[in-house]
Structure formats: structure tokens, C-alpha cells
Motif scaffolding. Structure first.
Motif, PDB file in Angstrom:
ATOM      1  N   ALA A 145      39.955  37.986  36.066  1.00  9.16           N
ATOM      2  CA  ALA A 145      40.609  37.744  37.345  1.00  9.16           C
ATOM      3  C   ALA A 145      39.611  38.048  38.456  1.00  9.16           C
ATOM      4  O   ALA A 145      39.660  37.448  39.536  1.00  9.16           O
ATOM      5  CB  ALA A 145      41.846  38.629  37.482  1.00  9.16           C
ATOM      6  N   GLU A 151      39.679  40.587  32.233  1.00  6.38           N
ATOM      7  CA  GLU A 151      40.487  39.376  32.114  1.00  6.38           C
ATOM      8  C   GLU A 151      39.965  38.273  33.029  1.00  6.38           C
ATOM      9  O   GLU A 151      40.594  37.244  33.204  1.00  6.38           O
ATOM     10  CB  GLU A 151      41.955  39.683  32.430  1.00  6.38           C
ATOM     11  N   ALA A 181      41.332  43.858  35.383  1.00  2.00           N
ATOM     12  CA  ALA A 181      41.122  42.623  36.136  1.00  2.00           C
ATOM     13  C   ALA A 181      39.763  42.024  35.828  1.00  2.00           C
ATOM     14  O   ALA A 181      39.605  40.807  35.724  1.00  2.00           O
ATOM     15  CB  ALA A 181      41.251  42.896  37.631  1.00  2.00           C
TER      16      ALA A 181
END
Lengths: 252, 252
Positions: B31, B29, B26
Motif C-alpha cells: 500500500a 502489502e 502497509a
DNA sequence: GGCCGCCAAACTGCATGCAATTCAGGCGAT
DNA sequence: ATCGCCTGAATTGCATGCAGTTTGGCGGCC
């Protein structure tokens, strides 16, 4: 107040950090030999904390590669293979070349004094135990790394230096530290002079000679007791011939 | 596929490992942006475990430098300073040069196929989000490291690569990944040919160009941490977006 | 209106308890 | 005597509970 790049990532939280430091030191001074068991409750009892904390500390040290954590099994001090030891030294050489490259000609007077004082301490400890002089020698390198003011570099050099320390207790014989001390002095001198190429090559040959002096015999049967070495690595991945594993749970 | 169960240090224990991998992914990436809060409770709830486990996972990630742990405060995704980012890239360059040096001319057919397949995957993901292509590019480097069969090298390259990924989300602008892909192909070719010097220099310039493309100098001054730290929060001004973001999203 | 101190909620720090797994050694069978 | 099995003790895996700290907001005071 806030010491900015104090580099305290995790472990300095509290008691976890205390335990980590203590164990690290015990390991690199060989008070704890590779393969030594580290049960959580014994640790907790020894340090006056609960298993939770001891466990957390073991987790940190495992992340550094100093202890081995096997599921549902007692944690043990790591037992690097000879090849891993060699790899660690290779990495260490590159990292420390980076350190001295950044440091060449940029040391402050205070830093030079600190380094000299440390080498003097190494000298003074020559009549102490081997363990202490090994620790001091290692700390010299960490001291250098710290002077780069790069927390990441400090972390990696520290870790890999500790790991090398650990392998020393596995594969080395009586350690002649005097030459190391002289080499340390030479490195300081070259750093002060600011000769980047020279100091990088000095560091390279210094570490290389330590590695070669320490890591004897490429024959894999050279370890203290083969039994311990084989135990944790009994199931190495791919090309393993199944000798006898009737219904051992294959660890997924 | 069983990607060589090496490198079992800690986190692969069980649930801790799951959480670590999920959070790592996460984070790289994007996020989870740098500075994002990671309360133990929410994490535990999200992954169906107790705070103890979430806490342990955070400890591991902190050891890797991906999250920051402050005593008695909510853990946050790490926010490396610009200087730290630069340092990370410097270290990464040295480590990956070591990787390709060991690999030059020694790749098996299967490994070459794996690498080519991965780059093809990178290529195929070009019309996906930036986040995915960044992740794939990073994984290419980790793949290379794994082929050295040196667990230590794998660990360090992975860590530092993830850290670099993290900084990319802080200091980089729209990422042009095509050149990176071509450079990856070039590296594979040089590895196959076995030209050690060439592949080392290729890797060096590849990483250096990524670093330079990514790290736009914020201010000539170093030590301006505050600015960097404020950057991710300083959304005010030109954007009419809702500035008010008092509570963490709570992910429910 | 702005500033300061107080208070409840949120969160972490840590210990303890229970279930699951492994380990050690004794016992019986071969 | 050796091997295998079985059982109790040791040890880990994990959740939960309680205490201490920080946070953020509300009301009072200037």
C-alpha cells in the motif's frame, strides 16, 4: 560526495548517533554493566541534549537489543538470559560464516593491510584493560563484515556481536584474548589464500570456542546476581505459575 | 490469543508500536510503495498522535531498514538496491536454515496445527490480492521463527523477511504463490518427520527459488544504483497515466 | 523562451512543559 | 519485627512551540 552505501540508516542523524555510539561503547567495554539504569534526563544532561534525544537514542539501542525498555520504567542495560546468549552466538556463527565466505580470496591489498593493522592493535592492547581488548576483538569482526560492502550484513553482524559482547560481561571470566588474536591472524591468512571452506570452518571454530569459553555452566543459577536476572523476566508468558500477583496490572 | 509476549524490546511501548505495525503492514502489502514519503505531521495526524511519536516510530522502522531517514528531509519508504535485496535473501537463507534446524522433529501437536492452519489460510487467500498472499507467506516464515522461542532469531528473521517483502514490490513480477504454498507444506512435513538435513535443504531451495523468481537481474553491472532508485519514479513513457504527481497524496 | 535567484510554505530538529505512573521510604497496624 | 499502606519525589509519556533547513514556485533577467 554522497558516500553511497555509507549504510547510514537512522542514528547518524546527529546527536542521537553520538549518544548511541557512546552508550554502545560504554556497554561493550563494561563501563555500564547489564542492569545499569539509564534515566533519560541523566543521559540528556550528560550529553548536553534534552530528554527527547536521549529517549530516541534509547529507542535505537533497544531495537538493537542492548537496552531494555519497560513502559514507565527506567531503561536499563539489557540482561540477556543464558539461553539468549547461546542463541546470539548461534546466529553470529552463521552470519560470520557468510561474511568470510563472501570475502575469501577477494580482499584487496589495502583491506589486508587494514586487517593486519587492526590485529596488531589488538596485540598492542594486550597490556591494557580487558574491556579494551574485548572491544578490539569485536571490532575486528565488524571490520570484516564491513568489507563485504553489504550494509545489511554489517548491521546484523555488528548488532549480534555487540550482544555477544554484552553477554561476555555476564557469564564469562577473565578473558584470555591471546588465542583469539592468533585465531584472527589465522582467519586473515585463510582469507588471503582464498580457501573458502577452510576459512568458514576457522571462523566457526573461532566463534564456537569463544562462546564455549565464555558461556559457562548450563545451570541457570550461574549469573552474577540472580536478582537482576529475574527482575526483568519476572513475568514470562505462558506457563507461569501465579505465585503472588494480587492486583498487579497485568500489562494488558 | 496471546502470542507469547516475548520479544518486547522497544516498540511495544504503546502508540509507537501501533504505528510501527501499521506502517510495516502497509509497506509489505505494498500500500506504501518504496519511495513513498512519510511526513511526520501526516503520520501523526493519521494516527492521532503528535509528531514526537510518529518520529519515534519512523526511527524504529529505519532501524529495521524499512524506511530511510535523511537529515532534514522527509522520511521515505526504503528503496533497497538490487544488490541489497540479494544480500538480504542470502542472510535470510542462513537464518531460516537455522530456524528449521532447531525445529526439526521438535514441533508440538499444537504448533503443527497452527502451521497447517496458516497454510490453509494462505491457500484460502489465493483468490485475494497478491499483497495479502505475499503477507501471509511472509508470516508463515515468521511463525516458524517464533516457534524456536528465540527472541533474537524471531527479530532477525522478521526484519529480513520484511525487507525481502519490500524488495519483492520493487523487482518482482506477478507472483505465483501456489508453488510457495506447496513448498510450505513440504517444509512442515519434513519438520514433523524430523529430517534435519532434508528440511534445511528444502528451506534453502524454497527461499532460493523465491529469490530467483523475484529478483530479475536489472543489469549485469552492480553499483547502478541510480537506475534502481529511479525505477519506481520512472513511470513515464508507455503509460498515459497522469505523470504529474507533485504532491504526496496527503491521505485525507 | 529559458535560466537564475529570491521567498514563502513545508518540514524537520530539538527543547520544554504538563499529566500520569512508578519508586522509595516512613508510619501505623498486626 | 514484619507487612501493608500512604505520600512525596523521581521519572516517563506525550504534546506543543520555536528555530533552522529544505522545497517548490514565482518573478526578474538574460
Amino acid at each position: 560526495m554522497a558516500p553511497r552505501s555509507a549504510g547510514k540508516t537512522a542514528e547518524s542523524s546527529d546527536k542521537v548517533g553520538v549518544i548511541c555510539r557512546a552508550l554502545r561503547r560504554a556497554i561493550i567495554e563494561q563501563a555500564l554493566e547489564p542492569g545499569a539504569k539509564l534515566p533519560e534526563d541523566s543521559l540528556g544532561e550528560r550529553f548536553g541534549v534534552s530528554r527527547t534525544i536521549a529517549r530516541h537514542a534509547l529507542g535505537q539501542l533497544a531495537a538493537e537489543g542492548l537496552v531494555e525498555l519497560r513502559r514507565n520504567r527506567i531503561a536499563v542495560v539489557a540482561t540477556p538470559s543464558w539461553q539468549e546468549a547461546r542463541d546470539a552466538f548461534d546466529i553470529r556463527i552463521e552470519l560470520e560464516r557468510l561474511v568470510v565466505r563472501q570475502l575469501a580470496g577477494k580482499l584487496t591489498k589495502a583491506q589486508i593491510a587494514t586487517l593486519n593493522a587492526h590485529v596488531d592493535a589488538e596485540d598492542g592492547a594486550r597490556d591494557g584493560t580487558d574491556a579494551v581488548s574485548i572491544r578490539l576483538a569485536t571490532e575486528f569482526h565488524i571490520l570484516l563484515a564491513q568489507m563485504t560492502n553489504s550494509p545489511i550484513l554489517v548491521r546484523y553482524v555488528s548488532e549480534v556481536a555487540y550482544r555477544c559482547c554484552l553477554t561476555l560481561s555476564l557469564y564469562s571470566r577473565p578473558h584470555s584474548s591471546e588465542c583469539a588474536i592468533n585465531e584472527h591472524r589465522g582467519i586473515i591468512a585463510a582469507l588471503v589464500k582464498g580457501d573458502e571452506a577452510k576459512v568458514m570452518s576457522l571462523m566457526h571454530s573461532h566463534l564456537d570456542s569463544v562462546a564455549n569459553r565464555a558461556l559457562v555452566a548450563p545451570t541457570p543459577q550461574r549469573g552474577r546476581d540472580l536478582l537482576d536476572i529475574l527482575a526483568p523476566y519476572a513475568d514470562e508468558g505462558e506457563s507461569e505459575r501465579v505465585v503472588k500477583m494480587p492486583k498487579v496490572v497485568r500489562a494488558r
